[in-house]
Scaffold this active site. Structure first.
Site, PDB file in Angstrom:
ATOM      1  N   LYS A  98      36.311  30.602  41.558  1.00  0.00           N
ATOM      2  CA  LYS A  98      36.167  30.017  42.849  1.00  0.00           C
ATOM      3  C   LYS A  98      35.241  28.419  42.447  1.00  0.00           C
ATOM      4  CE  LYS A  98      35.912  33.622  46.138  1.00  0.00           C
ATOM      5  NZ  LYS A  98      35.125  34.392  47.076  1.00  0.00           N
ATOM      6  N   LYS A 141      46.961  36.576  41.958  1.00  0.00           N
ATOM      7  CA  LYS A 141      46.940  37.483  43.088  1.00  0.00           C
ATOM      8  C   LYS A 141      47.072  36.866  44.475  1.00  0.00           C
ATOM      9  CE  LYS A 141      42.045  37.663  44.076  1.00  0.00           C
ATOM     10  NZ  LYS A 141      41.032  38.301  44.834  1.00  0.00           N
ATOM     11  N   LYS A 154      43.800  34.717  50.239  1.00  0.00           N
ATOM     12  CA  LYS A 154      43.622  33.768  51.307  1.00  0.00           C
ATOM     13  C   LYS A 154      43.318  32.096  50.973  1.00  0.00           C
ATOM     14  CE  LYS A 154      40.984  37.375  53.667  1.00  0.00           C
ATOM     15  NZ  LYS A 154      39.570  37.814  53.932  1.00  0.00           N
TER      16      LYS A 154
HETATM   17  P1  AMP Z   1      38.783  39.110  50.129  1.00  0.00           P
HETATM   18  O1  AMP Z   1      40.026  38.695  50.854  1.00  0.00           O
HETATM   19  O2  AMP Z   1      38.533  38.522  49.059  1.00  0.00           O
HETATM   20  O3  AMP Z   1      37.653  39.278  51.164  1.00  0.00           O
HETATM   21  O4  AMP Z   1      38.907  40.603  50.026  1.00  0.00           O
HETATM   22  C1  AMP Z   1      38.887  42.078  50.733  1.00  0.00           C
HETATM   23  C2  AMP Z   1      39.359  43.003  50.180  1.00  0.00           C
HETATM   24  O5  AMP Z   1      40.824  42.944  49.772  1.00  0.00           O
HETATM   25  C3  AMP Z   1      38.527  43.529  48.687  1.00  0.00           C
HETATM   26  O6  AMP Z   1      38.750  44.801  48.704  1.00  0.00           O
HETATM   27  C4  AMP Z   1      39.710  42.833  47.733  1.00  0.00           C
HETATM   28  O7  AMP Z   1      39.674  43.849  46.592  1.00  0.00           O
HETATM   29  C5  AMP Z   1      41.303  43.189  48.530  1.00  0.00           C
HETATM   30  N1  AMP Z   1      42.029  42.378  48.182  1.00  0.00           N
HETATM   31  C6  AMP Z   1      41.957  41.216  48.216  1.00  0.00           C
HETATM   32  N2  AMP Z   1      43.112  40.311  47.535  1.00  0.00           N
HETATM   33  C7  AMP Z   1      44.024  41.213  47.375  1.00  0.00           C
HETATM   34  C8  AMP Z   1      44.964  41.506  46.544  1.00  0.00           C
HETATM   35  N3  AMP Z   1      45.717  40.589  46.321  1.00  0.00           N
HETATM   36  N4  AMP Z   1      45.647  42.515  46.215  1.00  0.00           N
HETATM   37  C9  AMP Z   1      44.749  43.724  46.242  1.00  0.00           C
HETATM   38  N5  AMP Z   1      43.771  43.789  47.052  1.00  0.00           N
HETATM   39  C10 AMP Z   1      43.207  42.783  47.403  1.00  0.00           C
END
Ligand code: AMP
Ligand code: TRP
Length: 343
Positions: free
Chosen positions: A113, A205, A208
């Protein structure tokens, strides 16, 4: 026997995508039957990168509504907003003062990031994992269901609890044995969907923050948009879908999505699609995705039509969460030697 405690959260930064759902939230739903579950919207984490103050509250409500739409039941789970329980910020400060800087500098997500932020990197971005540790440790969580990408942050939370708090500050019992101050949590990472990759690049991956909207499917995308995004998803020139071929990350990712979203599992999906060309596979995947998201979208719409009920859920969640969090915080304050406030 008390049930093991679970805590997890997602940031309210824009619509949640399939990675958030399959990697995290979907796994929370089943845990409600057997565990004592706490789910928060981690809005304090959302401001570690530049954010739009005009959207934060709305995005927080959207995320909370999506939790419920995905099957989180406020009767069985405590659903709350992180910033509304002030113990999170306060414990984060206490943990900051015992966490070595170089533990944070090695975090992969920080490095990734930070590159994107250029010279605008905030102290908060570096500190993100300490706040996350506070989220978890405040609730004496036994298990933290997250996607694979959060494993390193979980490891850090464990190290802070064990080496930096329990080992140094735990009070002693009559025999002189330390009584653990903080419970040391375990990650819970389920295999299927643990890492959902981008639709436009099977090696990075789904995220967002990818500027290309076509790289992800959000839980609120209408059916036509889902179909369009899948139609445009990156493919390769080979016939037949398969798992595990390092030369074919897109095939692995899309087949994996199909396996989970169609509900048939990896083996059956691999068999069904082994000889299938991309032209036949993509409409199947699109249909499975639309069908899997349909009930979530329907529930979401009805929840958003009744904002008062949603706010009540969050108020009740805040009260329950604060009771637990405040107790942990005062335990840590006492152990660190602060003068207790007069009642
Ligand atoms: P975040 O969007 O970073 O707030 O992630 C929220 C949750 O979603 C966390 O538990 C991440 O590990 C999971 N997560 C986010 N992106 C992925 C992805 N591409 N594949 C699997 N899990 C994800
Ligand atoms: N860092 C997590 C993510 O991006 C979100 C998060 C914040 C979290 N606090 C948490 C996840 C506590 C689990 C437990 O995915």
């Amino acid at each position: 026997m008390t049930r093991p405690r679970v805590l997890s959260g997602v940031q309210p930064t824009g619509a949640l995508h399939l990675g958030n759902w399959l990697g995290a939230i979907r796994n929370w739903v089943d845990l409600q039957d057997s565990h004592d579950t706490y789910f928060c919207v981690v809005d304090l984490h959302a401001i570690t990168v530049p954010h739009d103050p005009g959207r934060l509250a709305e995005d927080t409500l959207t995320t909370a509504a999506l939790y419920l739409a995905c099957g989180i039941d406020p009767e069985r789970s405590t659903v709350f907003v992180q910033s509304q329980v002030s113990a999170h910020s306060e414990l984060a400060w206490l943990l900051n003062c015992v966490t070595p800087l170089n533990w944070l500098e090695r975090m992969i997500q920080f490095k990734e990031k930070a590159i994107k932020q250029g010279d605008q990197v905030s102290v908060g971005l570096l500190d993100y994992p300490v706040l996350m540790a506070a989220d978890i440790l405040l609730y004496d969580a036994d298990l933290v269901p997250v996607g694979e990408d959060q494993k390193q942050h979980l490891e850090l939370a464990r190290d802070i609890a064990q080496q930096r708090i329990n080992a140094r500050f735990a009070p002693r019992d009559a025999e002189g044995e330390p009584i653990a101050l903080l419970r040391v949590p375990q990650p819970l990472i389920l295999k299927d969907g643990a890492r959902v990759m981008s639709l436009t690049d099977g090696t990075s991956k789904m995220s967002k923050s990818d500027p290309n909207e076509g790289s992800r499917i959000t839980l609120l995308d209408p059916p036509e948009l889902i179909t369009k995004k899948i139609k445009r998803a990156k493919t390769d020139p080979t016939m037949g879908l398969e798992f595990g071929n390092p030369e074919r990350p897109e095939a692995d990712n899309l087949l994996g999505l199909y396996a989970v979203l169609s509900g048939q599992g990896r083996e059956a999906a691999a068999r069904e699609c082994a000889e299938m060309g991309w032209g036949r596979f993509k409409p199947l995947l699109a249909e499975a995705t639309v069908e899997a998201l349909r009930p979530v979208q329907e529930r979401y719409r009805s929840l958003r039509q009744d904002p008062a009920s949603l706010l009540t859920v969050l108020r009740q969640g805040r009260e329950r969460a604060a009771a637990v969090a405040d107790a942990t915080l005062s335990r840590v304050r006492d152990a660190l030697g602060f003068l207790p406030p007069q009642p």
